[in-house]
Scaffold this active site. Structure first.
Site, PDB file in Angstrom:
ATOM      1  N   LYS A 222       0.987  -1.082   0.084  1.00  0.00           N
ATOM      2  CA  LYS A 222       0.050   0.165   0.191  1.00  0.00           C
ATOM      3  C   LYS A 222       0.841   1.242  -0.048  1.00  0.00           C
ATOM      4  O   LYS A 222       1.929   1.050   0.358  1.00  0.00           O
ATOM      5  CB  LYS A 222      -0.939   0.031   1.220  1.00  0.00           C
ATOM      6  CG  LYS A 222      -0.151   0.130   2.743  1.00  0.00           C
ATOM      7  CD  LYS A 222      -1.078  -0.216   3.781  1.00  0.00           C
ATOM      8  CE  LYS A 222      -0.501  -0.307   5.223  1.00  0.00           C
ATOM      9  NZ  LYS A 222      -1.359  -0.818   6.070  1.00  0.00           N
TER      10      LYS A 222
ATOM     11  N   CYS B 229      13.288  24.620   3.311  1.00  0.00           N
ATOM     12  CA  CYS B 229      12.449  25.386   2.225  1.00  0.00           C
ATOM     13  C   CYS B 229      11.720  24.017   1.522  1.00  0.00           C
ATOM     14  O   CYS B 229      11.842  23.057   1.797  1.00  0.00           O
ATOM     15  CB  CYS B 229      13.260  26.148   1.208  1.00  0.00           C
ATOM     16  SG  CYS B 229      14.278  27.168   1.878  1.00  0.00           S
ATOM     17  N   MET B 230      10.654  24.561   0.456  1.00  0.00           N
ATOM     18  CA  MET B 230       9.760  23.648   0.042  1.00  0.00           C
ATOM     19  C   MET B 230      10.507  22.624  -0.881  1.00  0.00           C
ATOM     20  O   MET B 230      10.339  21.360  -0.895  1.00  0.00           O
ATOM     21  CB  MET B 230       8.773  24.232  -1.019  1.00  0.00           C
ATOM     22  CG  MET B 230       7.689  23.195  -1.537  1.00  0.00           C
ATOM     23  SD  MET B 230       6.448  23.880  -2.519  1.00  0.00           S
ATOM     24  CE  MET B 230       5.754  25.069  -1.339  1.00  0.00           C
ATOM     25  N   ASP B 231      11.819  23.315  -1.599  1.00  0.00           N
ATOM     26  CA  ASP B 231      12.249  22.232  -2.625  1.00  0.00           C
ATOM     27  C   ASP B 231      13.937  22.281  -2.384  1.00  0.00           C
ATOM     28  O   ASP B 231      14.646  21.568  -3.000  1.00  0.00           O
ATOM     29  CB  ASP B 231      12.173  22.681  -3.875  1.00  0.00           C
ATOM     30  CG  ASP B 231      10.670  23.107  -4.193  1.00  0.00           C
ATOM     31  OD1 ASP B 231       9.805  22.339  -4.093  1.00  0.00           O
ATOM     32  OD2 ASP B 231      10.273  24.405  -4.444  1.00  0.00           O
TER      33      ASP B 231
ATOM     34  N   ARG C 202       0.418 -10.824   6.887  1.00  0.00           N
ATOM     35  CA  ARG C 202       0.774  -9.724   6.104  1.00  0.00           C
ATOM     36  C   ARG C 202       1.803  -8.709   6.433  1.00  0.00           C
ATOM     37  O   ARG C 202       1.755  -8.332   7.497  1.00  0.00           O
ATOM     38  CB  ARG C 202      -0.673  -8.981   6.222  1.00  0.00           C
ATOM     39  CG  ARG C 202      -1.885  -9.792   5.867  1.00  0.00           C
ATOM     40  CD  ARG C 202      -3.169  -9.083   6.078  1.00  0.00           C
ATOM     41  NE  ARG C 202      -3.071  -8.056   7.554  1.00  0.00           N
ATOM     42  CZ  ARG C 202      -3.717  -8.703   8.265  1.00  0.00           C
ATOM     43  NH1 ARG C 202      -4.503  -9.982   8.373  1.00  0.00           N
ATOM     44  NH2 ARG C 202      -3.835  -7.989   9.568  1.00  0.00           N
TER      45      ARG C 202
ATOM     46  N   HIS D 145      -7.071  -7.508  12.535  1.00  0.00           N
ATOM     47  CA  HIS D 145      -5.584  -6.553  12.565  1.00  0.00           C
ATOM     48  C   HIS D 145      -5.422  -6.294  14.095  1.00  0.00           C
ATOM     49  O   HIS D 145      -6.332  -5.725  14.703  1.00  0.00           O
ATOM     50  CB  HIS D 145      -5.748  -5.409  11.553  1.00  0.00           C
ATOM     51  CG  HIS D 145      -4.490  -4.650  11.270  1.00  0.00           C
ATOM     52  ND1 HIS D 145      -3.509  -5.289  10.942  1.00  0.00           N
ATOM     53  CD2 HIS D 145      -4.176  -3.500  11.519  1.00  0.00           C
ATOM     54  CE1 HIS D 145      -2.586  -4.330  11.006  1.00  0.00           C
ATOM     55  NE2 HIS D 145      -2.934  -3.307  11.359  1.00  0.00           N
TER      56      HIS D 145
ATOM     57  N   TYR E  84      15.163  31.214   5.036  1.00  0.00           N
ATOM     58  CA  TYR E  84      13.806  32.095   5.420  1.00  0.00           C
ATOM     59  C   TYR E  84      14.048  32.356   6.877  1.00  0.00           C
ATOM     60  O   TYR E  84      14.056  31.242   7.828  1.00  0.00           O
ATOM     61  CB  TYR E  84      12.426  31.466   5.124  1.00  0.00           C
ATOM     62  CG  TYR E  84      11.949  31.024   3.829  1.00  0.00           C
ATOM     63  CD1 TYR E  84      11.903  32.370   2.938  1.00  0.00           C
ATOM     64  CD2 TYR E  84      12.162  30.036   3.071  1.00  0.00           C
ATOM     65  CE1 TYR E  84      11.640  32.052   1.756  1.00  0.00           C
ATOM     66  CE2 TYR E  84      11.386  29.872   1.829  1.00  0.00           C
ATOM     67  CZ  TYR E  84      11.539  31.030   1.188  1.00  0.00           C
ATOM     68  OH  TYR E  84      10.839  30.822  -0.227  1.00  0.00           O
TER      69      TYR E  84
ATOM     70  N   ARG F 238     -11.164   0.005  14.127  1.00  0.00           N
ATOM     71  CA  ARG F 238     -10.976   0.736  12.956  1.00  0.00           C
ATOM     72  C   ARG F 238     -11.837  -0.013  11.688  1.00  0.00           C
ATOM     73  O   ARG F 238     -12.573   0.863  11.367  1.00  0.00           O
ATOM     74  CB  ARG F 238      -9.267   0.397  12.503  1.00  0.00           C
ATOM     75  CG  ARG F 238      -9.187   1.155  11.262  1.00  0.00           C
ATOM     76  CD  ARG F 238      -7.738   1.236  11.178  1.00  0.00           C
ATOM     77  NE  ARG F 238      -7.266   0.103  10.528  1.00  0.00           N
ATOM     78  CZ  ARG F 238      -5.845  -0.263  10.204  1.00  0.00           C
ATOM     79  NH1 ARG F 238      -4.894   0.800  10.221  1.00  0.00           N
ATOM     80  NH2 ARG F 238      -5.556  -1.303   9.551  1.00  0.00           N
TER      81      ARG F 238
HETATM   82  C1  LIG Z   1      -0.675  -1.849   6.881  1.00  0.00           C
HETATM   83  C2  LIG Z   1      -1.273  -2.844   7.184  1.00  0.00           C
HETATM   84  C3  LIG Z   1      -0.496  -4.305   7.435  1.00  0.00           C
HETATM   85  C4  LIG Z   1       1.144  -4.361   7.242  1.00  0.00           C
HETATM   86  O1  LIG Z   1       1.561  -3.595   8.738  1.00  0.00           O
HETATM   87  P1  LIG Z   1       3.167  -3.626   8.712  1.00  0.00           P
HETATM   88  O2  LIG Z   1       3.280  -3.136  10.267  1.00  0.00           O
HETATM   89  O3  LIG Z   1       3.680  -2.579   7.799  1.00  0.00           O
HETATM   90  O4  LIG Z   1       3.832  -5.008   8.468  1.00  0.00           O
HETATM   91  C5  LIG Z   1      -0.854  -5.476   7.609  1.00  0.00           C
HETATM   92  N1  LIG Z   1      -2.604  -5.488   7.756  1.00  0.00           N
HETATM   93  C6  LIG Z   1      -3.257  -4.485   7.701  1.00  0.00           C
HETATM   94  C7  LIG Z   1      -4.570  -4.762   7.698  1.00  0.00           C
HETATM   95  C8  LIG Z   1      -2.607  -3.251   7.317  1.00  0.00           C
HETATM   96  O5  LIG Z   1      -3.381  -2.155   7.309  1.00  0.00           O
END
Ligand SMILES: *Cc1c(COP(=O)(O)O)cnc(C)c1O
Length: 389
Positions: free
Chosen positions: A46, A321-323, A229, A173, A273, A144
């Site tokens: 992600k 700065c920004m850049d 995951r 999760h 700045y 969540r």
């Molecule tokens: C982001 C996420 C993960 C991965 O988490 P890490 O701590 O980066 O391994 C796994 N499951 C869900 C639902 C997440 O949102």
């Protein structure tokens, strides 16, 4: 003498992110080696692979042991498919109902926890002559997303009537997987187990059962179940100090720039700045690098972060700065343990990563910013060009 950073800058800009795909491959192997035979590794890519670039990272992970991918948004899933990736892709939350046709066209599995979404998704799948595969998301205490752990059977009983739907997996999760012997973690796991047991007792197939993220995978092998995951760990970063002694990881991202201008200012000259920095003595060079807060170098770091040049630490000075931003090199300083020789235009500067014997880690920057390494790498991924090495 220690080797200093020597890398190619992109043609168009002297600031860039370097992605070490060999390190990514090693980390993938490391996580794979923690899993019993048959347990799948879902690589979480992600947010553009936590700023590392979704397509090259996903391809590297899939070719070194990852079995499936996870993203947060429908667009992220579409990008992977258009990049030629055909592994299973899970969207980690329930997307808007309006996205169902895109999900089906691109074969993206949504997480499901409402019957409203599921029914529209199932209808769209049936109309397209396909099966709408999904993973059931369970809220076991993080508050969540997901269906409450004690309501899963009711939802399944309702959804299983639909010929267009198929439950390919069931997951939850954890909010505190990085703590060792934590009461909240134990409670979440207990609720998850009871939900899975209840599903099976009532004859529902939960599909692939999964709950561990990176800290869970490292610290809680008892609940790897069918799949884990893993996100942050694959990018070579630790989710918390608790996992550091357990596993060796190689950071994948470095951030570098080249000096675009150097001056020998007068004592008292101001920098950037607000002129919050004034040159305090002679023999200080002020060098400019073309990276700023729009590149993920948070302005909160102004005047309070190191950079590495020729393997030595220099202090960033003045407002970021920004850049662009500036740093000071105390050239030939008698105060310095290892005095730095003068800086020239084109010298490579390391903002994050290793140079010579030293390294600036994402954790060090996170600490200075008052955040976590996850946010540091996501931010650096936003605008800088990525070079894959
Ligand atoms: C982001 C996420 C993960 C991965 O988490 P890490 O701590 O980066 O391994 C796994 N499951 C869900 C639902 C997440 O949102």
């Amino acid at each position: 003498m220690a080797k200093t950073a020597k890398t190619a800058a992109p043609q168009t800009r002297w600031a860039w992110v370097e992605i070490d795909l060999a390190a990514l491959r090693r980390n993938t192997h490391t996580f794979k080696s923690l899993l019993d035979r048959g347990v799948k590794l879902m690589a979480v890519v992600k947010a553009d692979a936590y700023g590392h670039g979704a397509i090259p990272c996903a391809k590297t992970m899939l070719s070194s042991g990852a079995d499936q991918l996870a993203v947060s948004t429908v667009d992220e899933g579409v990008e992977l498919r258009e990049g030629g990736i055909d592994a299973p892709i899970l969207i980690l939350s329930e997307p808007p109902i309006d996205s169902v046709d895109v999900l089906i066209a691109y074969d993206l599995m949504p997480s499901v926890f409402t019957s409203d979404f599921a029914l529209v998704y199932g209808e769209a799948a049936a109309a397209a002559g396909k099966i709408g595969r999904y993973h059931l998301a369970i809220d076991t205490g993080m508050t969540r997303t997901g269906i409450r752990w004690d309501e899963v059977c009711d939802l399944r009983a309702f959804l299983d009537f639909h010929r267009g739907l198929e439950c390919a997996g069931t997951f939850t999760h954890f909010a505190t997987a990085d703590e060792v012997s934590d009461w909240d973690f134990t409670l979440q796991l207990k609720r998850f187990n009871s939900a899975i047991d209840a599903l099976r007792a009532e004859g529902f197939d939960p599909g692939i059962v999964h709950c561990d993220n990176t800290p869970g995978t490292i610290l809680h092998p008892e609940c790897h179940y069918d799949m884990v995951r893993v996100g942050i760990g694959l990018y070579g970063l630790h989710p918390a100090h608790t996992t550091i002694p357990r596993i060796e990881l190689a950071p994948v991202m470095s951030v570098r720039a080249k000096v675009t201008r150097v001056v020998w200012p007068e004592v008292g000259d101001g920098v950037s700045y607000g002129m919050h920095y004034r040159v305090p003595r002679r023999n200080i060079q002020i060098a400019t690098i073309p990276i700023g807060y729009a590149d993920g170098l948070s302005r909160t770091l102004s005047g309070n972060m190191p950079v590495l040049v020729k393997g030595l630490r220099c202090r960033q000075v003045g407002s970021i700065c920004m850049d662009q931003c500036m740093f000071a090199a105390d050239v030939n300083s008698v105060r310095a343990y290892r005095p730095i020789s003068s800086i020239e235009v084109g010298d490579v500067v390391t903002i994050m990563g290793a140079d010579g014997d030293d390294a600036i880690t994402a954790d060090e920057i996170a600490e200075l910013r008052g955040t976590i390494n996850y946010e540091v790498v996501c931010d650096f991924g936003l605008r800088l060009e990525k070079i894959y090495v």
